[in-house]
Design a protein around this motif. Structure first.
Motif, mmCIF file in Angstrom:
data_model
loop_
_atom_site.group_PDB
_atom_site.id
_atom_site.type_symbol
_atom_site.label_atom_id
_atom_site.label_comp_id
_atom_site.label_asym_id
_atom_site.label_seq_id
_atom_site.Cartn_x
_atom_site.Cartn_y
_atom_site.Cartn_z
ATOM 1 N N ALA A 65 0.698 -1.268 0.189
ATOM 2 C CA ALA A 65 -0.076 0.129 -0.024
ATOM 3 C C ALA A 65 0.906 1.331 -0.003
ATOM 4 N N TRP A 69 0.885 4.044 -3.076
ATOM 5 C CA TRP A 69 0.698 5.331 -2.916
ATOM 6 C C TRP A 69 1.553 6.158 -3.358
ATOM 7 N N ARG A 72 1.473 6.291 -7.123
ATOM 8 C CA ARG A 72 -0.114 6.234 -7.704
ATOM 9 C C ARG A 72 -0.218 7.124 -8.933
ATOM 10 N N SER A 175 -0.482 -2.021 -6.418
ATOM 11 C CA SER A 175 -1.790 -1.841 -6.259
ATOM 12 C C SER A 175 -2.710 -3.245 -6.400
ATOM 13 N N THR A 178 -1.961 -4.996 -3.183
ATOM 14 C CA THR A 178 -2.611 -4.418 -2.205
ATOM 15 C C THR A 178 -3.962 -5.177 -2.099
ATOM 16 N N TYR A 210 7.922 0.476 5.041
ATOM 17 C CA TYR A 210 7.744 1.555 4.509
ATOM 18 C C TYR A 210 8.997 2.423 4.407
#
Length: 251
Positions: A65, A69, A72, A175, A178, A210
């Protein structure tokens, strides 16, 4: 007190999981795939079988995720949407599949699957530009993911890399993964897995992942891809072999 925050795991295990999450996310961001396989094979060596896939799923959800992001603006929404449609069907079917599988065999299934991904034929399927191909990919890979967790290389092969930039590929792949992890976790939640005792471990691994993603994206286009993939394959092989040896010969 500290131990109880991390599912009563030894602190060295918690540290190993955090470092592995960082390295796995950095690998996925820099090379496009492989971090999930690395993370789950490390986890399979130190975690209870029943917790392996759901805990890995939450951590990978955080990692993917974050990567989705950050990339994106490069995502192709139609690709992600059709993949998600197939994954929804797989999630419903997986509720039955999960009840047919003995949890004690999960690490062995993971190890065997990782060995196949490392050394078996994995063609560039490339059906991921067609709606029906994407939906089929979501159906098959999500079903497999419920049992062995790390299906990133399969999703990568399904989507294909031809005709897209590294940034587009990373955005689409992250994506799709995710959406797959979200649905997989819903399956385990309905099946009754208790996530609460693992929240400390999961939170630490997501933060580490992350940070690893940020580091890995900064290295995109800079790493000698083939050299890293060869070394990475042997690392996975050793870790998978250790699981199989313990299961069949050290019991």
């Amino acid at each position: 007190m500290v131990s109880s925050m991390f599912a009563d795991l030894p602190l060295w295990t918690v540290a190993l999981l955090a470092v592995s999450s960082f390295l796995g996310s950095a690998l996925s961001a820099a090379l496009g795939v492989g971090g999930g396989s690395f993370l789950i094979i490390v986890m399979a060596n130190v975690l209870p079988p029943i917790a392996l896939v759901p805990v890995h799923g939450v951590v990978q959800l955080g990692s993917n995720a974050g990567r989705a992001w950050l990339t994106r603006s490069h995502r192709e929404n139609a690709i992600v949407g059709w993949f998600f449609a197939g994954s929804v069907v797989a999630a419903v079917l997986s509720l039955w599949l999960l009840n047919q599988f003995d949890a004690s065999f999960i690490p062995v299934a993971v190890a065997a699957f990782i060995l196949y991904l490392s050394w078996g034929p994995l063609p560039n399927i490339g059906l991921g530009r067609k709606p029906w191909g994407l939906a089929l990919g979501g159906l098959i890979t999500t079903s497999v993911s419920v049992l062995v967790g790390a299906t990133g290389p399969l999703v990568s092969a399904w989507l294909g890399r031809d005709g897209v930039s590294k940034w587009q590929y990373t955005a689409n792949f992250s994506s799709c993964m995710t959406s797959q992890h979200i649905l997989k976790l819903a399956v385990f939640g309905v099946a009754g897995f208790a996530f609460t005792p693992w929240l400390g471990v999961i939170g630490l691994m997501i933060v580490a992942g992350y940070i690893g993603t940020k580091v890995g994206l900064s290295l995109l286009d800079k790493l000698p891809e083939q050299l890293f993939k060869t070394a990475f394959r042997w690392v996975l092989t050793v870790l998978a072999a250790r699981i199989l040896y313990r299961f069949f010969f050290a019991a």
